[in-house]
Design a protein around this motif. Structure first.
Motif, mmCIF file in Angstrom:
data_model
loop_
_atom_site.group_PDB
_atom_site.id
_atom_site.type_symbol
_atom_site.label_atom_id
_atom_site.label_comp_id
_atom_site.label_asym_id
_atom_site.label_seq_id
_atom_site.Cartn_x
_atom_site.Cartn_y
_atom_site.Cartn_z
ATOM 1 N N VAL A 97 0.841 -1.199 0.000
ATOM 2 C CA VAL A 97 0.000 0.000 0.000
ATOM 3 C C VAL A 97 0.877 1.252 0.000
ATOM 4 O O VAL A 97 0.638 2.206 -0.753
ATOM 5 N N ARG A 98 1.911 1.252 0.826
ATOM 6 C CA ARG A 98 2.795 2.416 0.906
ATOM 7 C C ARG A 98 3.547 2.649 -0.405
ATOM 8 O O ARG A 98 3.886 3.786 -0.744
ATOM 9 N N MET A 99 3.800 1.583 -1.141
ATOM 10 C CA MET A 99 4.584 1.681 -2.375
ATOM 11 C C MET A 99 3.749 2.071 -3.596
ATOM 12 O O MET A 99 4.301 2.331 -4.667
ATOM 13 N N LEU A 100 2.434 2.129 -3.457
ATOM 14 C CA LEU A 100 1.601 2.462 -4.609
ATOM 15 C C LEU A 100 1.943 3.846 -5.166
ATOM 16 O O LEU A 100 2.135 4.802 -4.412
ATOM 17 N N ASP A 101 2.010 3.935 -6.472
ATOM 18 C CA ASP A 101 2.167 5.233 -7.112
ATOM 19 C C ASP A 101 0.995 6.128 -6.679
ATOM 20 O O ASP A 101 -0.161 5.678 -6.683
ATOM 21 N N PRO A 102 1.247 7.358 -6.288
ATOM 22 C CA PRO A 102 0.162 8.216 -5.786
ATOM 23 C C PRO A 102 -1.016 8.361 -6.745
ATOM 24 O O PRO A 102 -2.169 8.359 -6.322
ATOM 25 N N LEU A 103 -0.732 8.464 -8.034
ATOM 26 C CA LEU A 103 -1.822 8.594 -9.003
ATOM 27 C C LEU A 103 -2.628 7.304 -9.109
ATOM 28 O O LEU A 103 -3.858 7.333 -9.234
ATOM 29 N N VAL A 104 -1.932 6.176 -9.052
ATOM 30 C CA VAL A 104 -2.622 4.886 -9.095
ATOM 31 C C VAL A 104 -3.452 4.699 -7.832
ATOM 32 O O VAL A 104 -4.607 4.251 -7.888
ATOM 33 N N ARG A 105 -2.881 5.066 -6.701
ATOM 34 C CA ARG A 105 -3.636 4.954 -5.451
ATOM 35 C C ARG A 105 -4.889 5.829 -5.491
ATOM 36 O O ARG A 105 -5.974 5.399 -5.081
ATOM 37 N N ASP A 106 -4.732 7.051 -5.983
ATOM 38 C CA ASP A 106 -5.885 7.948 -6.075
ATOM 39 C C ASP A 106 -6.962 7.347 -6.978
ATOM 40 O O ASP A 106 -8.164 7.414 -6.662
ATOM 41 N N ALA A 107 -6.554 6.761 -8.107
ATOM 42 C CA ALA A 107 -7.518 6.153 -9.025
ATOM 43 C C ALA A 107 -8.216 4.965 -8.380
ATOM 44 O O ALA A 107 -9.439 4.794 -8.524
ATOM 45 N N LEU A 108 -7.460 4.139 -7.664
ATOM 46 C CA LEU A 108 -8.058 2.980 -6.997
ATOM 47 C C LEU A 108 -9.038 3.421 -5.912
ATOM 48 O O LEU A 108 -10.130 2.852 -5.779
ATOM 49 N N GLU A 109 -8.664 4.428 -5.157
ATOM 50 C CA GLU A 109 -9.557 4.906 -4.091
ATOM 51 C C GLU A 109 -10.842 5.493 -4.673
ATOM 52 O O GLU A 109 -11.936 5.303 -4.126
ATOM 53 N N GLU A 110 -10.719 6.182 -5.810
ATOM 54 C CA GLU A 110 -11.918 6.717 -6.455
ATOM 55 C C GLU A 110 -12.788 5.585 -7.004
ATOM 56 O O GLU A 110 -14.025 5.631 -6.903
ATOM 57 N N ALA A 111 -12.148 4.565 -7.578
ATOM 58 C CA ALA A 111 -12.908 3.409 -8.070
ATOM 59 C C ALA A 111 -13.647 2.728 -6.929
ATOM 60 O O ALA A 111 -14.812 2.322 -7.081
ATOM 61 N N ILE A 112 -12.987 2.598 -5.787
ATOM 62 C CA ILE A 112 -13.622 1.968 -4.624
ATOM 63 C C ILE A 112 -14.865 2.747 -4.214
ATOM 64 O O ILE A 112 -15.928 2.160 -3.966
ATOM 65 N N VAL A 113 -14.757 4.055 -4.153
ATOM 66 C CA VAL A 113 -15.906 4.890 -3.764
ATOM 67 C C VAL A 113 -17.055 4.711 -4.743
ATOM 68 O O VAL A 113 -18.209 4.510 -4.357
ATOM 69 N N ARG A 114 -16.748 4.760 -6.034
ATOM 70 C CA ARG A 114 -17.804 4.701 -7.042
ATOM 71 C C ARG A 114 -18.452 3.317 -7.111
ATOM 72 O O ARG A 114 -19.685 3.208 -7.212
ATOM 73 N N VAL A 115 -17.649 2.271 -7.062
ATOM 74 C CA VAL A 115 -18.219 0.919 -7.112
ATOM 75 C C VAL A 115 -19.022 0.637 -5.848
ATOM 76 O O VAL A 115 -20.074 -0.022 -5.895
ATOM 77 N N ARG A 116 -18.564 1.168 -4.718
ATOM 78 C CA ARG A 116 -19.313 0.958 -3.477
ATOM 79 C C ARG A 116 -20.692 1.629 -3.556
ATOM 80 O O ARG A 116 -21.703 1.041 -3.164
ATOM 81 N N GLU A 117 -20.748 2.836 -4.074
ATOM 82 C CA GLU A 117 -22.031 3.534 -4.175
ATOM 83 C C GLU A 117 -22.977 2.804 -5.124
ATOM 84 O O GLU A 117 -24.168 2.645 -4.838
ATOM 85 N N ALA A 118 -22.460 2.383 -6.266
ATOM 86 C CA ALA A 118 -23.317 1.681 -7.222
ATOM 87 C C ALA A 118 -23.748 0.321 -6.681
ATOM 88 O O ALA A 118 -24.872 -0.133 -6.927
ATOM 89 N N SER A 119 -22.884 -0.337 -5.914
ATOM 90 C CA SER A 119 -23.226 -1.646 -5.346
ATOM 91 C C SER A 119 -24.307 -1.523 -4.280
ATOM 92 O O SER A 119 -25.150 -2.425 -4.135
ATOM 93 N N LYS A 120 -24.293 -0.420 -3.544
ATOM 94 C CA LYS A 120 -25.328 -0.223 -2.518
ATOM 95 C C LYS A 120 -26.718 -0.211 -3.136
ATOM 96 O O LYS A 120 -27.687 -0.674 -2.529
ATOM 97 N N ALA A 121 -26.815 0.303 -4.353
ATOM 98 C CA ALA A 121 -28.118 0.374 -5.023
ATOM 99 C C ALA A 121 -28.631 -1.006 -5.417
ATOM 100 O O ALA A 121 -29.813 -1.151 -5.752
ATOM 101 N N GLN A 122 -27.756 -2.003 -5.377
ATOM 102 C CA GLN A 122 -28.156 -3.364 -5.752
ATOM 103 C C GLN A 122 -28.682 -4.177 -4.576
ATOM 104 O O GLN A 122 -29.138 -5.308 -4.773
#
Length: 436
Positions: free
Chosen positions: A76-101
């Motif tokens: 986790v500490r070694m993740l490229d900052p841009l990649v980490r930011d993209a993954l964290e944004e994906a997590i937020v978006r997939v979590r919100e869409a999954s809640k609707a299911q």
């Protein structure tokens, strides 16, 4: 570079269309014997079999099959900052869409004192498989783990092949994605052996059997999932990726071409299909493919996929014919690039995920749309859905009748039981109203 299938002037039935759709030749059953042997090795020799299989099949013997928490934290500490930011944004978006299911529990009252309760219970333990191979798939970690967490799965384990380039460790970006999601039960194991380990457990690794296995993989993973089904549930037998684009004369040929190439770069067996009623667009897309494909980073792979029997430009008379062809194909990914994409949507009944308009490419769904990219392939969209929170839920019916409500339906129940020549069924109800 890419074949043409001309259906103009034809009115094929749905069964005839099923024979016309282009498909890659992949035979999961041909891999069954090898997959079965690998699973049997894991069942008999446990951790040593997994280590030997990694060395033999992945070219490296991992130092440990089960990774420690410190390795996950370091990734986790070694993740490229841009990649980490993209993954964290994906997590937020997939979590919100999954809640609707998430479905809601519901009580149906059929008469006073007579209730049927519909509730949804998560499986308690799931195994996620993240493939190695030609690409790295941290996004698949997000797509598998997040809906399970939303569904309430309490125990998750993740497996991915050991990587020779990383001294037998899992790819660090996959490991980092798992760490961002709080997954700490992670195994460096791949292929059919990993699927067998999930299904049957490996005591010396403290790997308990799982109830459900999800995630894509090669033909041996698909064969292994078929073999363990019944011991554990599976999401699907994933095959090569697919994109089908329905486009009319209003579409921009360059955008259609780059979208076809985006999926063709996955694998030589990837399917890229354009369905159009515009011969001019068809020729322009062909020209763009011939110009762009050789210059892609994975150009050789792209060109082989486009030349394959699974890829085609399909000419139809009209958009109704395009929709009929698409429904028979049942694509994993369907793009609609027409003047009125919403109108065509009403004609579509079979697709894993549907992308409307030129600014909704499949790549968006692969990463940051919020939708899930684990989708049915090989025509399975005609009868199956993609991964979601519902994948990890089991509907259960809870029946609650009081004495008066049961007595009210007793005569009819007894009559049906006798009609089926199962009198003890009726007697079990009548006994509740007999004296003594």
């Amino acid at each position: 570079m890419i074949q043409t299938i001309d259906l103009r002037g034809m009115k094929p039935s749905r069964s005839e269309l099923l024979g016309l759709v282009p498909r890659a030749q992949t035979d999961v059953s041909a891999a069954t014997k090898i997959a079965g042997d690998l699973i049997a090795e894991v069942r008999s020799r446990g951790e040593q079999a997994l280590l030997d299989q990694s060395e033999r099949l992945d070219g490296v013997r991992p130092p440990h099959v089960r990774l420690d928490v410190a390795s996950v934290s370091a990734a986790v500490r070694m993740l490229d900052p841009l990649v980490r930011d993209a993954l964290e944004e994906a997590i937020v978006r997939v979590r919100e869409a999954s809640k609707a299911q998430m479905p809601q529990s519901k009580v149906t009252t059929l008469a006073p004192g007579a209730e049927v309760i519909q509730r949804w219970m998560p499986v308690s333990r799931v195994g996620f498989y993240v493939p190695g191979g030609k690409a790295v798939y941290p996004s698949s970690v997000v797509m598998n783990v997040v809906p399970a967490q939303v569904a309430g799965v309490s125990s998750v384990a993740l497996a991915s092949p050991a990587q020779k380039a990383f001294d037998g460790m899992i790819h660090p970006v996959i490991l980092g994605a798992a760490g961002l999601l709080g997954v700490d039960e992670i195994y460096a194991m791949g292929g059919a052996g990993a699927i067998g380990a999930f299904a049957y457990g490996v005591p010396e690794l403290s790997l308990d059997p799982v109830q459900l296995i999800t995630g894509p993989g090669n033909v041996y993973v698909a064969a292994a999932k078929r073999l363990v089904r019944g011991t554990a549930g599976i999401d699907a037998e994933a095959g090569p990726t697919e994109i089908l684009v329905i486009a009319d004369e209003s579409a921009e040929a360059r955008l259609v071409a780059v979208d076809l190439i985006s999926q063709a770069e996955h694998d030589e067996l990837a399917a890229a299909v354009l369905v159009t009623d515009s011969p001019e667009l068809a020729e322009n897309v062909r020209a763009q493919l011939e110009r762009l494909a050789p210059n892609a980073r994975h150009g050789a792979r792209v060109e082989e996929a486009l030349r394959g029997r699974q890829s085609a430009i399909v000419l139809v008379d009209d958009m109704e014919g395009a929709a009929a062809f698409s429904n028979s194909y049942g694509p994993e990914h369907l793009e609609i690039q027409t003047a009125s994409p919403g109108a065509l949507l009403d004609l579509i009944d079979s697709a894993g995920a549907i992308f409307l308009g030129e600014d909704s490419p499949v790549s968006l769904g692969d990463y940051l749309a919020g939708s899930n990219h684990v989708l049915p392939t090989g025509g399975q969209a005609r009868f199956a859905s993609g991964l979601g929170a519902y994948t990890f839920l089991r509907p259960q019916q809870v029946i609650r009748y009081d004495h008066a409500a049961l007595q009210q339906i007793e005569p009819r129940l007894v009559a049906l039981a006798n009609a089926e020549d199962l009198p003890a069924h009726g007697a079990a109800v009548s006994a509740r109203f007999a004296e003594g």
